[in-house]
Scaffold this motif. Structure first.
Motif, PDB file in Angstrom:
ATOM      1  N   SER A 106       0.819  -1.218   0.000  1.00 55.70           N
ATOM      2  CA  SER A 106       0.000   0.000   0.000  1.00 55.70           C
ATOM      3  C   SER A 106       0.852   1.267   0.000  1.00 55.70           C
ATOM      4  O   SER A 106       0.335   2.361  -0.244  1.00 55.70           O
ATOM      5  CB  SER A 106      -0.910   0.003   1.227  1.00 55.70           C
ATOM      6  N   ALA A 109       1.452   3.331  -3.906  1.00 56.17           N
ATOM      7  CA  ALA A 109       0.439   4.258  -4.403  1.00 56.17           C
ATOM      8  C   ALA A 109       0.368   5.515  -3.548  1.00 56.17           C
ATOM      9  O   ALA A 109       0.231   6.631  -4.070  1.00 56.17           O
ATOM     10  CB  ALA A 109      -0.925   3.565  -4.441  1.00 56.17           C
ATOM     11  N   SER A 110       0.493   5.355  -2.231  1.00 56.46           N
ATOM     12  CA  SER A 110       0.402   6.516  -1.335  1.00 56.46           C
ATOM     13  C   SER A 110       1.579   7.468  -1.549  1.00 56.46           C
ATOM     14  O   SER A 110       1.401   8.692  -1.594  1.00 56.46           O
ATOM     15  CB  SER A 110       0.360   6.043   0.124  1.00 56.46           C
ATOM     16  N   LEU A 112       3.430   7.767  -4.246  1.00 50.12           N
ATOM     17  CA  LEU A 112       3.322   8.391  -5.574  1.00 50.12           C
ATOM     18  C   LEU A 112       2.291   9.514  -5.540  1.00 50.12           C
ATOM     19  O   LEU A 112       2.521  10.601  -6.086  1.00 50.12           O
ATOM     20  CB  LEU A 112       2.925   7.336  -6.609  1.00 50.12           C
ATOM     21  N   ARG A 113       1.162   9.247  -4.878  1.00 50.04           N
ATOM     22  CA  ARG A 113       0.131  10.275  -4.765  1.00 50.04           C
ATOM     23  C   ARG A 113       0.647  11.485  -3.995  1.00 50.04           C
ATOM     24  O   ARG A 113       0.368  12.637  -4.329  1.00 50.04           O
ATOM     25  CB  ARG A 113      -1.096   9.686  -4.064  1.00 50.04           C
ATOM     26  N   GLY A 114       1.432  11.226  -2.971  1.00 56.11           N
ATOM     27  CA  GLY A 114       1.978  12.316  -2.165  1.00 56.11           C
ATOM     28  C   GLY A 114       2.971  13.165  -2.930  1.00 56.11           C
ATOM     29  O   GLY A 114       2.979  14.395  -2.810  1.00 56.11           O
ATOM     30  N   LEU A 116       3.111  13.554  -6.263  1.00 58.82           N
ATOM     31  CA  LEU A 116       2.475  14.237  -7.386  1.00 58.82           C
ATOM     32  C   LEU A 116       1.512  15.339  -6.950  1.00 58.82           C
ATOM     33  O   LEU A 116       1.425  16.387  -7.597  1.00 58.82           O
ATOM     34  CB  LEU A 116       1.726  13.222  -8.263  1.00 58.82           C
ATOM     35  N   THR A 117       0.787  15.112  -5.859  1.00 56.49           N
ATOM     36  CA  THR A 117      -0.263  16.073  -5.489  1.00 56.49           C
ATOM     37  C   THR A 117       0.092  16.937  -4.290  1.00 56.49           C
ATOM     38  O   THR A 117      -0.477  18.025  -4.126  1.00 56.49           O
ATOM     39  CB  THR A 117      -1.579  15.328  -5.180  1.00 56.49           C
ATOM     40  N   HIS A 118       1.012  16.473  -3.453  1.00 59.95           N
ATOM     41  CA  HIS A 118       1.327  17.241  -2.240  1.00 59.95           C
ATOM     42  C   HIS A 118       2.780  17.707  -2.196  1.00 59.95           C
ATOM     43  O   HIS A 118       3.158  18.468  -1.306  1.00 59.95           O
ATOM     44  CB  HIS A 118       1.032  16.401  -0.985  1.00 59.95           C
ATOM     45  N   LEU A 198      -1.359  11.456   4.485  1.00 60.98           N
ATOM     46  CA  LEU A 198      -1.798  10.548   3.436  1.00 60.98           C
ATOM     47  C   LEU A 198      -2.340   9.275   4.088  1.00 60.98           C
ATOM     48  O   LEU A 198      -1.755   8.761   5.047  1.00 60.98           O
ATOM     49  CB  LEU A 198      -0.640  10.191   2.503  1.00 60.98           C
ATOM     50  N   THR A 203      -4.373  -2.448  -1.093  1.00 59.31           N
ATOM     51  CA  THR A 203      -4.561  -2.549  -2.532  1.00 59.31           C
ATOM     52  C   THR A 203      -5.765  -3.434  -2.849  1.00 59.31           C
ATOM     53  O   THR A 203      -6.227  -4.215  -2.018  1.00 59.31           O
ATOM     54  CB  THR A 203      -3.316  -3.148  -3.199  1.00 59.31           C
TER      55      THR A 203
END
Length: 446
Positions: A106, A109-110, A112-114, A116-118, A198, A203
């Motif tokens: 898990s 994804a977290s 990568l999201r962090g 790209l967006t944060h 986050l 998954t």
């Protein structure tokens, strides 16, 4: 050829429709419960199970949410180890239970999201719940050092209470750029405090595996409840009369007393008692019911009560099997072993030929008068609470409403009344929905 194909399809459909579906309860925060329900509905095995969601708003509601669906499910799937442990601490889990494991999968994804967006720095974060080995493996695969990564592993619910302070303190000190947490309430509190956070979510692959595990547990439990157990109870050689016949009134009194004593325990497990010959009886039950009555086959059934009530020794043999014939044959072999042991223990022969010795476990009886008095008072309260015209047949739901207690406590009340002879278990009633049947009791006024 077309007709033959059509017949095969119809037979397959009928078999599928007649196959009992396992009912899986899903307990956890709203978002995860909804995700699991959606994934479960789309899997090929969806025809084999029915999902019942019980989402909570706060972690402390976990056991209450489980209790509300416990009587209608075969197995419960908690969305994480925290929910599972909180429920176990709060009370009894009356059905098999499992949970969705948290792993390093898990993290990807977290992170990568962090990024790209944060705009967080994955090398400077705080993480809770995950095992250190999983974090090291995940970071090793993406080629990032864990020197600036702070970890607080999960170790029972007590450890989770400190997760919020752990993340916030590190962020305030400038050691981290964000917090990664598996717990929704922790994420909400950190977000309210202005800490970038986050949520670590399992998954889809992990959720599918957890659903399959729950289905296997539920199916295994159903098979256990359906498998037959035969118990042969015979008078020991020292208790058998020197001669038998219609004129031997002592023998007839002894058989009646033995029958009454057997019924006292058999009725609690929904078993039947029938004469086998002049000196014995056969008890038929399910493996699940007998296992519950003998603490998981760790003690001999019936022997202690018979010694106390009737004052004689008996030989007890337990046979398990998928058919009545197999179980009966194993019970006969088991009672023969008990006979050779001199009625000092019961013996069990399983469907696979496994032989177990089940010792007699003495029950505590010094508090029996007090227990009986309490049971009588509970009965009076219960009868007084029933409305005029109500029958004396009740179940856990009715008792919970009348006495203003939880369904779990209501089941214990009914079991206590049954043990004192103040309630008589009746055949279970299958509901309109899948799940465990309702267990009614007929109240007995002394």
């Amino acid at each position: 050829m077309e007709i033959r194909t059509g017949v095969i399809k119809i037979m397959d459909r009928l078999r599928s429709e007649s196959r009992p579906r396992v009912t899986i309860g899903v307990v956890g925060p709203h978002d995860l419960v909804e995700q699991i329900m959606m994934i479960g509905a789309g899997l090929p095995a969806a025809a084999d199970w029915r999902l019942v969601g019980a989402p909570h708003a706060e972690e402390h509601e976990t056991y209450d949410k489980f209790s509300r669906i416990a009587d209608s499910i075969d197995v419960v799937l908690f969305t994480g180890p925290l929910q599972h442990d909180l429920a176990r601490q709060a009370g009894e889990l009356t059905v098999p239970a499992t949970f969705v494991p948290m792993s390093g999968a898990s993290l990807y994804a977290s992170l990568l999201r962090g990024v790209l967006t944060h705009g967080i720095d994955p090398a400077r974060v705080s993480i809770d719940s995950l095992p250190a080995a999983d974090v090291d493996e995940a970071y090793g695969e993406i080629g990032v050092s864990t020197a600036g990564v702070h970890l607080s592993e999960y170790d029972r619910p007590e450890s989770a209470r400190g997760f919020g302070a752990f993340h916030e303190e590190l962020y305030r000190q400038g050691q981290t750029t964000a917090a990664l947490t598996t717990i929704r309430s922790v994420a909400n509190k950190l977000s309210a405090a202005g800490v970038p956070v986050l949520r670590l979510l399992p998954t889809s692959h992990t959720l599918r595996l957890a659903l399959n595990t729950a289905a296997l547990l539920g199916t295994g439990s159903r098979l256990e409840d359906a498998q037959i157990a035969i118990v042969v109870v015979e008078l020991a050689a020292s208790a058998k009369p020197s001669y038998s016949g219609p004129g031997n009134y002592w023998q007839q009194e002894l058989k009646l007393s033995l029958h009454r004593s057997l019924l006292a325990d058999a009725r609690l497990m929904g078993a039947t008692v029938a004469p086998r010959d002049e000196n014995g009886y056969v008890v038929t039950a399910t493996v699940g019911a007998l296992g519950q009555a003998t603490e998981g086959f760790r003690m001999a059934p019936f022997m202690d009560r018979i010694r106390s009530d009737v004052g004689v020794d008996v030989e007890v043999g337990v046979g398990l099997g998928s058919t009545a014939r197999d179980a009966d044959a194993n019970a006969v072999a088991a009672v023969e072993k008990a006979r050779n042991a001199g009625a000092t223990a019961a013996y069990l022969v399983g469907g696979d030929g496994t032989v177990l010795s089940l010792p007699v476990r003495r029950r505590k009886r010094q508090d029996e008068p007090i227990v009986a008095t309490k049971a009588a008072k509970l009965l009076e309260r219960l009868v007084e609470g029933l409305h005029d015209g109500d029958s004396m047949v009740v179940d856990a739901e009715i008792v919970a409403e009348v006495l203003s207690i939880s369904p779990r406590s209501a089941r214990r009340v009914l079991q206590s009344l049954a043990e004192e002879g103040l309630a008589w278990p009746m055949p279970p009633v299958k509901g309109t929905q899948a799940g465990r049947p309702r267990q009614p009791y007929r109240l007995v006024r002394a």
